[in-house]
Design a protein around this motif. Sequence first.
Motif, PDB file in Angstrom:
ATOM      1  N   ILE A 283      19.032 -31.131 -62.665  1.00 35.73           N
ATOM      2  CA  ILE A 283      19.420 -29.902 -63.350  1.00 35.73           C
ATOM      3  C   ILE A 283      20.332 -30.223 -64.540  1.00 35.73           C
ATOM      4  O   ILE A 283      20.180 -29.661 -65.634  1.00 35.73           O
ATOM      5  CB  ILE A 283      20.117 -28.926 -62.374  1.00 35.73           C
ATOM      6  N   VAL A 284      21.283 -31.129 -64.322  1.00 36.31           N
ATOM      7  CA  VAL A 284      22.168 -31.548 -65.421  1.00 36.31           C
ATOM      8  C   VAL A 284      21.345 -32.178 -66.543  1.00 36.31           C
ATOM      9  O   VAL A 284      21.580 -31.905 -67.735  1.00 36.31           O
ATOM     10  CB  VAL A 284      23.236 -32.536 -64.910  1.00 36.31           C
ATOM     11  N   HIS A 285      20.369 -32.997 -66.166  1.00 33.02           N
ATOM     12  CA  HIS A 285      19.497 -33.638 -67.159  1.00 33.02           C
ATOM     13  C   HIS A 285      18.715 -32.597 -67.948  1.00 33.02           C
ATOM     14  O   HIS A 285      18.578 -32.707 -69.181  1.00 33.02           O
ATOM     15  CB  HIS A 285      18.541 -34.593 -66.458  1.00 33.02           C
ATOM     16  N   SER A 286      18.206 -31.573 -67.272  1.00 33.07           N
ATOM     17  CA  SER A 286      17.433 -30.541 -67.974  1.00 33.07           C
ATOM     18  C   SER A 286      18.320 -29.739 -68.921  1.00 33.07           C
ATOM     19  O   SER A 286      17.885 -29.333 -69.998  1.00 33.07           O
ATOM     20  CB  SER A 286      16.760 -29.603 -66.965  1.00 33.07           C
TER      21      SER A 286
ATOM     22  N   ASP B  27      16.142 -27.186 -74.372  1.00 34.59           N
ATOM     23  CA  ASP B  27      16.781 -26.058 -75.047  1.00 34.59           C
ATOM     24  C   ASP B  27      16.831 -24.799 -74.181  1.00 34.59           C
ATOM     25  O   ASP B  27      17.531 -23.852 -74.505  1.00 34.59           O
ATOM     26  CB  ASP B  27      16.011 -25.727 -76.351  1.00 34.59           C
ATOM     27  N   SER B  28      16.096 -24.788 -73.076  1.00 35.89           N
ATOM     28  CA  SER B  28      16.010 -23.605 -72.219  1.00 35.89           C
ATOM     29  C   SER B  28      16.916 -23.761 -70.999  1.00 35.89           C
ATOM     30  O   SER B  28      17.172 -24.868 -70.536  1.00 35.89           O
ATOM     31  CB  SER B  28      14.559 -23.388 -71.774  1.00 35.89           C
ATOM     32  N   SER B  29      17.392 -22.618 -70.515  1.00 33.01           N
ATOM     33  CA  SER B  29      18.229 -22.618 -69.298  1.00 33.01           C
ATOM     34  C   SER B  29      17.463 -22.078 -68.092  1.00 33.01           C
ATOM     35  O   SER B  29      18.072 -21.736 -67.078  1.00 33.01           O
ATOM     36  CB  SER B  29      19.486 -21.767 -69.535  1.00 33.01           C
TER      37      SER B  29
ATOM     38  N   TYR C 227       6.448 -20.658 -68.599  1.00 41.06           N
ATOM     39  CA  TYR C 227       7.430 -20.413 -69.651  1.00 41.06           C
ATOM     40  C   TYR C 227       8.223 -21.670 -70.003  1.00 41.06           C
ATOM     41  O   TYR C 227       9.149 -21.605 -70.815  1.00 41.06           O
ATOM     42  CB  TYR C 227       8.414 -19.317 -69.220  1.00 41.06           C
ATOM     43  N   LEU C 228       7.880 -22.794 -69.404  1.00 42.44           N
ATOM     44  CA  LEU C 228       8.642 -24.022 -69.608  1.00 42.44           C
ATOM     45  C   LEU C 228       8.001 -24.910 -70.669  1.00 42.44           C
ATOM     46  O   LEU C 228       6.785 -24.876 -70.882  1.00 42.44           O
ATOM     47  CB  LEU C 228       8.740 -24.797 -68.291  1.00 42.44           C
ATOM     48  N   SER C 229       8.861 -25.725 -71.267  1.00 44.92           N
ATOM     49  CA  SER C 229       8.358 -26.731 -72.201  1.00 44.92           C
ATOM     50  C   SER C 229       7.775 -27.904 -71.422  1.00 44.92           C
ATOM     51  O   SER C 229       7.898 -27.973 -70.202  1.00 44.92           O
ATOM     52  CB  SER C 229       9.497 -27.215 -73.101  1.00 44.92           C
ATOM     53  N   GLU C 230       7.176 -28.831 -72.151  1.00 41.77           N
ATOM     54  CA  GLU C 230       6.547 -29.976 -71.481  1.00 41.77           C
ATOM     55  C   GLU C 230       7.572 -30.818 -70.731  1.00 41.77           C
ATOM     56  O   GLU C 230       7.314 -31.276 -69.611  1.00 41.77           O
ATOM     57  CB  GLU C 230       5.829 -30.835 -72.542  1.00 41.77           C
ATOM     58  N   SER C 231       8.731 -31.004 -71.332  1.00 42.19           N
ATOM     59  CA  SER C 231       9.761 -31.806 -70.658  1.00 42.19           C
ATOM     60  C   SER C 231      10.323 -31.087 -69.440  1.00 42.19           C
ATOM     61  O   SER C 231      10.644 -31.708 -68.422  1.00 42.19           O
ATOM     62  CB  SER C 231      10.898 -32.121 -71.640  1.00 42.19           C
ATOM     63  N   GLU C 232      10.416 -29.754 -69.514  1.00 43.61           N
ATOM     64  CA  GLU C 232      10.906 -28.991 -68.374  1.00 43.61           C
ATOM     65  C   GLU C 232       9.897 -28.987 -67.229  1.00 43.61           C
ATOM     66  O   GLU C 232      10.292 -28.972 -66.059  1.00 43.61           O
ATOM     67  CB  GLU C 232      11.199 -27.549 -68.792  1.00 43.61           C
TER      68      GLU C 232
END
Length: 273
Positions: free
Chosen positions: A154-157, A162-164, A209-214
Motif C-alpha cells: 500500500i505504501v508502495h502504491s 497517482d491514484s489513492s 479504474y486502476l492504472s497498469e501499475s496499480e
Amino acid sequence: MKFKRRRLIGLLVLGVLSLLTWVVWTVCRTGMAPTTLYSGAALLSLVIFLALFNARKKIPFLPLFRASTWMQWHIYLGFFSVLLFLLHVDFRIPSGLLEIVLAIVFVIVAVSGVFGLMLSRSLPRRMNQAGDPVPYEQIPRIRKEIRDSVKDLIVHSEETCDSSTLSEFYREHLREFIEARPSVFHSFGMEKKRTSYQLTNELEARMRYLSESEIEVASELESWIGKKENIDFQEASQRLLKGWLFLHIPFSVSLILLGVAHGIFALLFGGNA
C-alpha cells in the motif's frame, strides 16, 4: 479398503455387543437381578478404560497396540457406553442431586466426544483442500509477514501511483481483515466480518479504474488475501481440534470421580444416592 473392512468389523462387533447386552439386561431385569449394580459397575469400568486412551497417547513407546487401534475402539466403546448409561438409568430422567450432576457430566463428555469425532474426520481434509498446511507455532510469524507485506504494498502504491484507490480500499475494508484473528466460527463459514471472497470481488470491481501499475499491486494484494484466508482457516481449525479436548478430558476425569462417589453411596445407602 483395509480401513473400511476394519471399520465394518468394528461396527459389527459393536452391534453384536449391544444386542447381547440388551438381551442380558432384559433377562436379568425380568429375573429381579440387581441390574443397576451390574450396569453401573460395567459403565464405570468402561469409562475408566476409555480414559486410558489419553494416557496411551502420552506413552507411545509402550507396546500397547497402535494409537489408531486404540482410537477406533475408543470410538466404538464410547458409543457403547451411551447404551450402558441408558440401561443403567432405566431410560428415565435421573433423580437426586448426585445422579443429576453425574448424568449432566456424562452427556457433556458424550456430546463433546461426538463433536470431536466429527471435527477430526472433517477438518483435516478441509485444511488440506484450503491450502498448504501450516504448523500452529508458525502461524503468528506468517500472520505478521502477511500484515507487513500488505502494508508495504500500500505504501508502495501511494508513492508510485497517482491514484489513492488502493489505499482507500485498504483503510476502509482490507486493514480490518488483514489484522483480525479468526474466531472458532471461521471454520464453519460463520464469520461476521468481510470474507476473503467479498474482498476479492470488491478489489476486482475496482480494477477497471486502476492504472497498469496499480493493477499489478492489486494482483499482489489478491494473492495476500488468499494467503490470509488460508492462515485464518488453518488457525481456526487447529484451535478447534486442540480446544475441544480441554472440555472432553477434564469432564471425563470428573465423570470417573463422580462415578466412584456415586458407586460408594449406592452401596452404602442402597442406591438412593
